[in-house]
Write a protein that holds these residues in place. Sequence first.
Motif, PDB file in Angstrom:
ATOM      1  N   PRO A 196       0.823  -1.194   0.000  1.00  0.00           N
ATOM      2  CA  PRO A 196       0.000   0.000   0.000  1.00  0.00           C
ATOM      3  C   PRO A 196       0.862   1.250   0.000  1.00  0.00           C
ATOM      4  N   ASN A 197       0.267   2.364  -0.440  1.00  0.00           N
ATOM      5  CA  ASN A 197       0.996   3.624  -0.502  1.00  0.00           C
ATOM      6  C   ASN A 197       1.597   3.943   0.856  1.00  0.00           C
ATOM      7  N   SER A 198       2.895   4.227   0.850  1.00  0.00           N
ATOM      8  CA  SER A 198       3.613   4.399   2.113  1.00  0.00           C
ATOM      9  C   SER A 198       4.067   5.829   2.345  1.00  0.00           C
ATOM     10  N   THR A 199       3.421   6.769   1.659  1.00  0.00           N
ATOM     11  CA  THR A 199       3.868   8.154   1.763  1.00  0.00           C
ATOM     12  C   THR A 199       3.238   8.889   2.938  1.00  0.00           C
ATOM     13  N   ALA A 212      10.947  -3.886 -19.533  1.00  0.00           N
ATOM     14  CA  ALA A 212      11.786  -4.728 -18.687  1.00  0.00           C
ATOM     15  C   ALA A 212      10.920  -5.739 -17.924  1.00  0.00           C
ATOM     16  N   GLU A 213      11.525  -6.878 -17.582  1.00  0.00           N
ATOM     17  CA  GLU A 213      10.790  -7.888 -16.826  1.00  0.00           C
ATOM     18  C   GLU A 213      10.334  -7.330 -15.471  1.00  0.00           C
ATOM     19  N   HIS A 214      11.157  -6.471 -14.854  1.00  0.00           N
ATOM     20  CA  HIS A 214      10.757  -5.865 -13.579  1.00  0.00           C
ATOM     21  C   HIS A 214       9.468  -5.075 -13.729  1.00  0.00           C
ATOM     22  N   THR A 215       9.279  -4.428 -14.882  1.00  0.00           N
ATOM     23  CA  THR A 215       8.051  -3.672 -15.115  1.00  0.00           C
ATOM     24  C   THR A 215       6.848  -4.598 -15.108  1.00  0.00           C
ATOM     25  N   ASP A 273       9.348   1.765 -17.967  1.00  0.00           N
ATOM     26  CA  ASP A 273      10.202   1.063 -16.997  1.00  0.00           C
ATOM     27  C   ASP A 273      10.524   1.952 -15.803  1.00  0.00           C
ATOM     28  N   GLN A 274      10.813   3.220 -16.071  1.00  0.00           N
ATOM     29  CA  GLN A 274      11.117   4.128 -14.968  1.00  0.00           C
ATOM     30  C   GLN A 274       9.883   4.394 -14.120  1.00  0.00           C
ATOM     31  N   LEU A 275       8.731   4.450 -14.749  1.00  0.00           N
ATOM     32  CA  LEU A 275       7.491   4.651 -14.003  1.00  0.00           C
ATOM     33  C   LEU A 275       7.226   3.468 -13.081  1.00  0.00           C
ATOM     34  N   ALA A 276       7.497   2.256 -13.559  1.00  0.00           N
ATOM     35  CA  ALA A 276       7.343   1.077 -12.707  1.00  0.00           C
ATOM     36  C   ALA A 276       8.301   1.127 -11.527  1.00  0.00           C
ATOM     37  N   ARG A 277       9.549   1.557 -11.764  1.00  0.00           N
ATOM     38  CA  ARG A 277      10.520   1.661 -10.671  1.00  0.00           C
ATOM     39  C   ARG A 277      10.074   2.678  -9.639  1.00  0.00           C
ATOM     40  N   LEU A 278       9.605   3.842 -10.102  1.00  0.00           N
ATOM     41  CA  LEU A 278       9.132   4.864  -9.165  1.00  0.00           C
ATOM     42  C   LEU A 278       7.939   4.354  -8.357  1.00  0.00           C
ATOM     43  N   SER A 279       7.037   3.648  -9.016  1.00  0.00           N
ATOM     44  CA  SER A 279       5.871   3.115  -8.317  1.00  0.00           C
ATOM     45  C   SER A 279       6.302   2.139  -7.235  1.00  0.00           C
ATOM     46  N   ALA A 280       7.270   1.272  -7.565  1.00  0.00           N
ATOM     47  CA  ALA A 280       7.758   0.310  -6.571  1.00  0.00           C
ATOM     48  C   ALA A 280       8.444   1.021  -5.408  1.00  0.00           C
ATOM     49  N   THR A 335       7.905   4.017  -4.235  1.00  0.00           N
ATOM     50  CA  THR A 335       6.976   4.798  -3.413  1.00  0.00           C
ATOM     51  C   THR A 335       5.840   3.951  -2.844  1.00  0.00           C
ATOM     52  N   GLY A 336       5.776   2.653  -3.229  1.00  0.00           N
ATOM     53  CA  GLY A 336       4.697   1.803  -2.750  1.00  0.00           C
ATOM     54  C   GLY A 336       3.357   2.130  -3.362  1.00  0.00           C
ATOM     55  N   THR A 337       3.367   2.683  -4.579  1.00  0.00           N
ATOM     56  CA  THR A 337       2.129   3.040  -5.264  1.00  0.00           C
ATOM     57  C   THR A 337       1.740   1.918  -6.219  1.00  0.00           C
ATOM     58  N   ARG A 338       0.501   1.511  -6.192  1.00  0.00           N
ATOM     59  CA  ARG A 338       0.049   0.426  -7.062  1.00  0.00           C
ATOM     60  C   ARG A 338       0.203   0.827  -8.520  1.00  0.00           C
ATOM     61  N   PHE A 339       0.686  -0.101  -9.354  1.00  0.00           N
ATOM     62  CA  PHE A 339       0.991   0.158 -10.764  1.00  0.00           C
ATOM     63  C   PHE A 339       0.114  -0.724 -11.632  1.00  0.00           C
ATOM     64  N   LEU A 340      -0.764  -0.091 -12.401  1.00  0.00           N
ATOM     65  CA  LEU A 340      -1.625  -0.791 -13.352  1.00  0.00           C
ATOM     66  C   LEU A 340      -1.042  -0.571 -14.738  1.00  0.00           C
ATOM     67  N   LEU A 341      -0.650  -1.654 -15.406  1.00  0.00           N
ATOM     68  CA  LEU A 341      -0.061  -1.556 -16.739  1.00  0.00           C
ATOM     69  C   LEU A 341      -0.971  -2.230 -17.751  1.00  0.00           C
ATOM     70  N   ASN A 342      -1.432  -1.445 -18.716  1.00  0.00           N
ATOM     71  CA  ASN A 342      -2.173  -1.970 -19.862  1.00  0.00           C
ATOM     72  C   ASN A 342      -1.189  -2.025 -21.030  1.00  0.00           C
ATOM     73  N   LEU A 343      -0.557  -3.168 -21.229  1.00  0.00           N
ATOM     74  CA  LEU A 343       0.511  -3.247 -22.220  1.00  0.00           C
ATOM     75  C   LEU A 343      -0.084  -3.433 -23.615  1.00  0.00           C
ATOM     76  N   ALA A 344      -0.641  -2.334 -24.109  1.00  0.00           N
ATOM     77  CA  ALA A 344      -1.262  -2.296 -25.420  1.00  0.00           C
ATOM     78  C   ALA A 344      -0.812  -1.005 -26.119  1.00  0.00           C
ATOM     79  N   PRO A 345      -0.099  -1.153 -27.237  1.00  0.00           N
ATOM     80  CA  PRO A 345       0.399  -2.400 -27.805  1.00  0.00           C
ATOM     81  C   PRO A 345       1.517  -3.003 -26.946  1.00  0.00           C
ATOM     82  N   VAL A 346       1.873  -4.256 -27.231  1.00  0.00           N
ATOM     83  CA  VAL A 346       2.952  -4.917 -26.502  1.00  0.00           C
ATOM     84  C   VAL A 346       4.285  -4.391 -27.008  1.00  0.00           C
TER      85      VAL A 346
END
Length: 319
Positions: free
Chosen positions: A4-7, A183-186, A159-166, A168-179
């Motif tokens: 959960p968001n930890s800010t 990165a695998e971490h994303t 990829d950087q957005l996923a890192r920032l989300s991780a 800050t503890g912010t939930r990350f919803l990714l709609n990978l369209a188009p594929v």
Amino acid sequence: MTAPNSTGAGAGAGRILVVGSVNVDLALSVARHPEPGETLLGSGSRRSPGGKGANQACAASRLGGDVRFAARTGTGPDADLALSLLQDAGTDLSTTTEVPDVETGLAVVTVDEAGENSIVILAGANGTWSPEHVDALHVEVATSEIVVSQGEIPAPAIDQLARLSAETGTRFLLNLAPVIDVAEHTLTTADPLVVNESEGRLVLEAMTGATAAIDDTMTVHALRSAGIPSVVMTRGAHGVIVSHENATAEITSPTVTAVDSTGAGDAFVGALAVELAQGHGLDEACRHAARVGAFAVTRPGAQPSYPDRQDDLPALDHA
């Protein structure tokens, strides 16, 4: 599951940050889609706001979400048109930036009489996103309940957005369209990853090398086994498969008469983000989002087809 968001207590409660694409859609109406090398006469055209990021932000805003939209546009009348319905919906555009000497993104959408579409996209200003631009959103990410992105901006930015989300503890919803080649971490940060049937198979092949034809449920289970916390697979009229740590469920879609499927998946994602940001479980959120997506296909266009809070949504066939 993502922490959960930890800010701080109450920080970002219910707030949604959408980071992604914004386009002008040029929609062409045809009786059927042309064969390769064939020329067809169309029956009409229209220009309207679009782009997966903008569509999702608009859908969420119209449903009552507290939405900030971070995007990059060109200058001039196309940018004004691209943002017009977001402004009408009350979306916070303070993190949307004009990029000089670059065109606003353009999508050419061909829609046949059955409501099926094909789309060609020119990235324009959407292609100028960089990890540094994402870093500038650190405060916005940290003060949001959920961050949403899609595959219409460059992979390094996602990829950087996923890192920032991780971080800050912010939930990350990714709609990978188009594929695209994120990165695998994303992918393993996405909670949920939202894909359709073909996108799901492409992501699975990228993660595991699996190329065998398998059914949709097996694809979802394989993606979860590859380390993705939760997966939502949208399948149009065939409904939704949702899988997370508790269970896997199939959710039916309402039966409606399709007029235009353009942007219906984005309506689903926007509604899903609102439900999750308000604390609903993933299964419940998908049930509501399926109704919103079905509503959208009954009207032409993307953003112009999205429901407001007061609209009656079609009922699930077997709720």
